[in-house]
Design a protein around this motif. Structure first.
Motif, PDB file in Angstrom:
ATOM      1  N   ALA A 134      -3.047  -2.083   9.015  1.00 20.48           N
ATOM      2  CA  ALA A 134      -1.723  -1.602   9.388  1.00 20.48           C
ATOM      3  C   ALA A 134      -0.724  -1.804   8.248  1.00 20.48           C
ATOM      4  CB  ALA A 134      -1.234  -2.316  10.651  1.00 20.48           C
ATOM      5  N   LEU A 135      -0.823  -2.939   7.567  1.00 20.36           N
ATOM      6  CA  LEU A 135       0.038  -3.186   6.410  1.00 20.36           C
ATOM      7  C   LEU A 135      -0.279  -2.223   5.269  1.00 20.36           C
ATOM      8  CD1 LEU A 135       0.017  -7.073   6.474  1.00 20.36           C
ATOM      9  CD2 LEU A 135       2.040  -5.637   6.747  1.00 20.36           C
ATOM     10  N   ALA A 136      -1.566  -1.924   5.079  1.00 26.01           N
ATOM     11  CA  ALA A 136      -1.946  -0.977   4.029  1.00 26.01           C
ATOM     12  C   ALA A 136      -1.386   0.409   4.312  1.00 26.01           C
ATOM     13  CB  ALA A 136      -3.474  -0.917   3.904  1.00 26.01           C
ATOM     14  N   ARG A 137      -1.463   0.843   5.570  1.00 29.18           N
ATOM     15  CA  ARG A 137      -0.916   2.153   5.927  1.00 29.18           C
ATOM     16  C   ARG A 137       0.565   2.229   5.589  1.00 29.18           C
ATOM     17  NH1 ARG A 137      -3.082   3.466  11.979  1.00 29.18           N
ATOM     18  NH2 ARG A 137      -1.729   1.684  12.400  1.00 29.18           N
ATOM     19  N   ALA A 138       1.286   1.156   5.898  1.00 35.42           N
ATOM     20  CA  ALA A 138       2.713   1.140   5.583  1.00 35.42           C
ATOM     21  C   ALA A 138       2.946   1.068   4.077  1.00 35.42           C
ATOM     22  CB  ALA A 138       3.382  -0.040   6.282  1.00 35.42           C
ATOM     23  N   ALA A 139       2.184   0.224   3.395  1.00 35.98           N
ATOM     24  CA  ALA A 139       2.376   0.051   1.956  1.00 35.98           C
ATOM     25  C   ALA A 139       2.085   1.329   1.184  1.00 35.98           C
ATOM     26  CB  ALA A 139       1.494  -1.085   1.443  1.00 35.98           C
ATOM     27  N   ALA A 140       1.129   2.129   1.660  1.00 36.08           N
ATOM     28  CA  ALA A 140       0.780   3.378   0.973  1.00 36.08           C
ATOM     29  C   ALA A 140       1.954   4.351   0.930  1.00 36.08           C
ATOM     30  CB  ALA A 140      -0.415   4.029   1.670  1.00 36.08           C
ATOM     31  N   LEU A 141       2.881   4.198   1.857  1.00 34.78           N
ATOM     32  CA  LEU A 141       4.064   5.065   1.890  1.00 34.78           C
ATOM     33  C   LEU A 141       5.108   4.667   0.855  1.00 34.78           C
ATOM     34  CD1 LEU A 141       4.426   5.250   5.776  1.00 34.78           C
ATOM     35  CD2 LEU A 141       3.703   7.120   4.265  1.00 34.78           C
ATOM     36  N   HIS A 142       4.894   3.527   0.194  1.00 34.59           N
ATOM     37  CA  HIS A 142       5.847   2.993  -0.792  1.00 34.59           C
ATOM     38  C   HIS A 142       7.253   2.860  -0.204  1.00 34.59           C
ATOM     39  CE1 HIS A 142       3.123   4.732  -4.248  1.00 34.59           C
ATOM     40  NE2 HIS A 142       2.546   3.776  -3.547  1.00 34.59           N
ATOM     41  N   PRO A 143       7.371   2.196   0.942  1.00 36.07           N
ATOM     42  CA  PRO A 143       8.697   2.075   1.560  1.00 36.07           C
ATOM     43  C   PRO A 143       9.592   1.136   0.773  1.00 36.07           C
ATOM     44  CG  PRO A 143       7.145   0.682   2.714  1.00 36.07           C
ATOM     45  CD  PRO A 143       6.345   1.452   1.706  1.00 36.07           C
ATOM     46  N   GLU A 189      -2.780  13.421  -4.100  1.00 36.55           N
ATOM     47  CA  GLU A 189      -2.355  12.037  -4.320  1.00 36.55           C
ATOM     48  C   GLU A 189      -2.781  11.096  -3.200  1.00 36.55           C
ATOM     49  OE1 GLU A 189       1.815  11.632  -4.990  1.00 36.55           O
ATOM     50  OE2 GLU A 189       1.966  13.471  -6.157  1.00 36.55           O
ATOM     51  N   ARG A 190      -3.119  11.652  -2.045  1.00 35.90           N
ATOM     52  CA  ARG A 190      -3.254  10.817  -0.852  1.00 35.90           C
ATOM     53  C   ARG A 190      -4.351   9.763  -0.965  1.00 35.90           C
ATOM     54  NH1 ARG A 190      -3.272  15.890   3.284  1.00 35.90           N
ATOM     55  NH2 ARG A 190      -1.218  16.715   2.716  1.00 35.90           N
ATOM     56  N   GLU A 191      -5.555  10.171  -1.386  1.00 34.51           N
ATOM     57  CA  GLU A 191      -6.657   9.215  -1.375  1.00 34.51           C
ATOM     58  C   GLU A 191      -6.419   8.084  -2.372  1.00 34.51           C
ATOM     59  OE1 GLU A 191     -11.466   8.901  -2.095  1.00 34.51           O
ATOM     60  OE2 GLU A 191     -10.640  10.758  -1.276  1.00 34.51           O
ATOM     61  N   ALA A 192      -5.913   8.416  -3.550  1.00 29.18           N
ATOM     62  CA  ALA A 192      -5.671   7.374  -4.552  1.00 29.18           C
ATOM     63  C   ALA A 192      -4.641   6.366  -4.048  1.00 29.18           C
ATOM     64  CB  ALA A 192      -5.199   8.004  -5.866  1.00 29.18           C
ATOM     65  N   ARG A 193      -3.574   6.860  -3.439  1.00 24.99           N
ATOM     66  CA  ARG A 193      -2.556   5.955  -2.909  1.00 24.99           C
ATOM     67  C   ARG A 193      -3.107   5.104  -1.771  1.00 24.99           C
ATOM     68  NH1 ARG A 193       3.326   8.887  -2.596  1.00 24.99           N
ATOM     69  NH2 ARG A 193       3.594   7.254  -1.013  1.00 24.99           N
ATOM     70  N   ALA A 194      -3.920   5.719  -0.923  1.00 28.45           N
ATOM     71  CA  ALA A 194      -4.512   4.974   0.185  1.00 28.45           C
ATOM     72  C   ALA A 194      -5.457   3.891  -0.332  1.00 28.45           C
ATOM     73  CB  ALA A 194      -5.245   5.924   1.118  1.00 28.45           C
ATOM     74  N   ARG A 195      -6.278   4.228  -1.322  1.00 25.11           N
ATOM     75  CA  ARG A 195      -7.215   3.238  -1.860  1.00 25.11           C
ATOM     76  C   ARG A 195      -6.474   2.107  -2.573  1.00 25.11           C
ATOM     77  NH1 ARG A 195     -12.515   4.341  -1.439  1.00 25.11           N
ATOM     78  NH2 ARG A 195     -13.152   6.506  -0.972  1.00 25.11           N
ATOM     79  N   ASP A 196      -5.396   2.408  -3.261  1.00 27.50           N
ATOM     80  CA  ASP A 196      -4.591   1.355  -3.890  1.00 27.50           C
ATOM     81  C   ASP A 196      -4.050   0.391  -2.829  1.00 27.50           C
ATOM     82  OD1 ASP A 196      -4.996   2.330  -6.418  1.00 27.50           O
ATOM     83  OD2 ASP A 196      -3.057   3.344  -6.565  1.00 27.50           O
ATOM     84  N   ALA A 197      -3.581   0.949  -1.717  1.00 29.80           N
ATOM     85  CA  ALA A 197      -3.030   0.110  -0.655  1.00 29.80           C
ATOM     86  C   ALA A 197      -4.118  -0.733  -0.005  1.00 29.80           C
ATOM     87  CB  ALA A 197      -2.337   0.979   0.395  1.00 29.80           C
ATOM     88  N   LEU A 198      -5.307  -0.166   0.180  1.00 27.23           N
ATOM     89  CA  LEU A 198      -6.411  -0.930   0.750  1.00 27.23           C
ATOM     90  C   LEU A 198      -6.833  -2.064  -0.190  1.00 27.23           C
ATOM     91  CD1 LEU A 198      -8.606   1.925   2.274  1.00 27.23           C
ATOM     92  CD2 LEU A 198      -7.160   0.293   3.502  1.00 27.23           C
TER      93      LEU A 198
END
Length: 237
Positions: A141-150, A107-116
């Protein structure tokens, strides 16, 4: 008993913090609910950043406590004024926090690309992160945080060193995240930015929360003379 589906409201109860013999915050009690962004304002040295770090859990209070409605360990994140980036690609920087959080490898790459894509860096995924401009680094930095779905995202002066164009881009991302349901709790020294983003305002004065009110009420009719003076640019620390 089953854990609640939300970590909000967040409560600060008699919160205080002392460091090096200096009392930075004292007797802070407030409740932060889901909804539009909570913007924390106040003069330099008022204790805004320390308050954010206490709420996030980066610092331990010397008095009082921080209480979440549910288990908050992996459902909140924080972005600082000066992001620290890995010597890797933009994409790898966005993937790494997902690895640390235990997100499945598939799941990691897809979530990271969505955040980017959300922050407008999708086309720069393969670029070395440290070759980005200052504004692009903050968006990463915002994308890294957003990818975590906080559920809750703390932002400490995210635009302090950015030019107006980069600031506008960050503000648009903040509003987009809020529209998705992420609760934003953000410090800023920029009153114009506070007016543009805030659903409610927490005004910190000399280590105390002097006012906590819906943004329209705070800006139109501040309840304390300290807040009124601050809005006029007259408050001296």
């Amino acid at each position: 008993m089953r854990a609640p589906d939300t970590i909000l409201p967040l409560r600060a109860e008699g919160l205080g913090f002392t460091a090096g013999g200096v009392r930075i915050l004292r007797d802070v009690s407030l409740i932060i609910e889901a909804g539009a962004p909570t913007i924390v304002i106040g003069a330099n040295g008022a204790g805004k950043s320390v308050l954010l770090r206490l709420l996030h859990g980066l610092l331990a209070p010397t008095e009082g406590r921080v209480a979440w409605a549910g288990l908050a360990a992996r459902r909140q994140a924080m972005v600082f004024q000066r992001p620290v980036l890995l010597r890797r690609s933009v994409l790898a920087n966005a993937v790494y926090p997902l690895h640390l959080a235990g997100v499945a490898r598939t799941e990691r790459e897809a979530r990271a690309r969505d955040a980017l894509a959300l922050v407008g860096l999708g086309d720069l995924a393969d670029r070395p992160a440290r070759r980005l401009s200052g504004g692009e680094q903050q968006r990463l930095a915002l994308a890294r945080a957003a990818a975590l779905h906080p559920e809750v995202l703390f932002l400490d002066e995210p635009c302090a060193s950015l030019d107006p164009t980069a600031t506008k881009a960050v503000e648009e991302i903040v509003l987009a995240l809020a529209a998705r349901g992420t609760k934003i709790v953000m410090t800023t020294h920029d009153l114009g930015q506070a007016r543009r983003l805030a659903g409610e305002v927490v005004f910190v004065h000399r280590g105390r929360v002097a006012e906590h009110a819906p943004a329209p009420h705070f800006f139109a009719e501040p309840a304390t003379p300290e807040a009124a003076a601050f809005l006029r640019g007259e408050l001296v620390w």
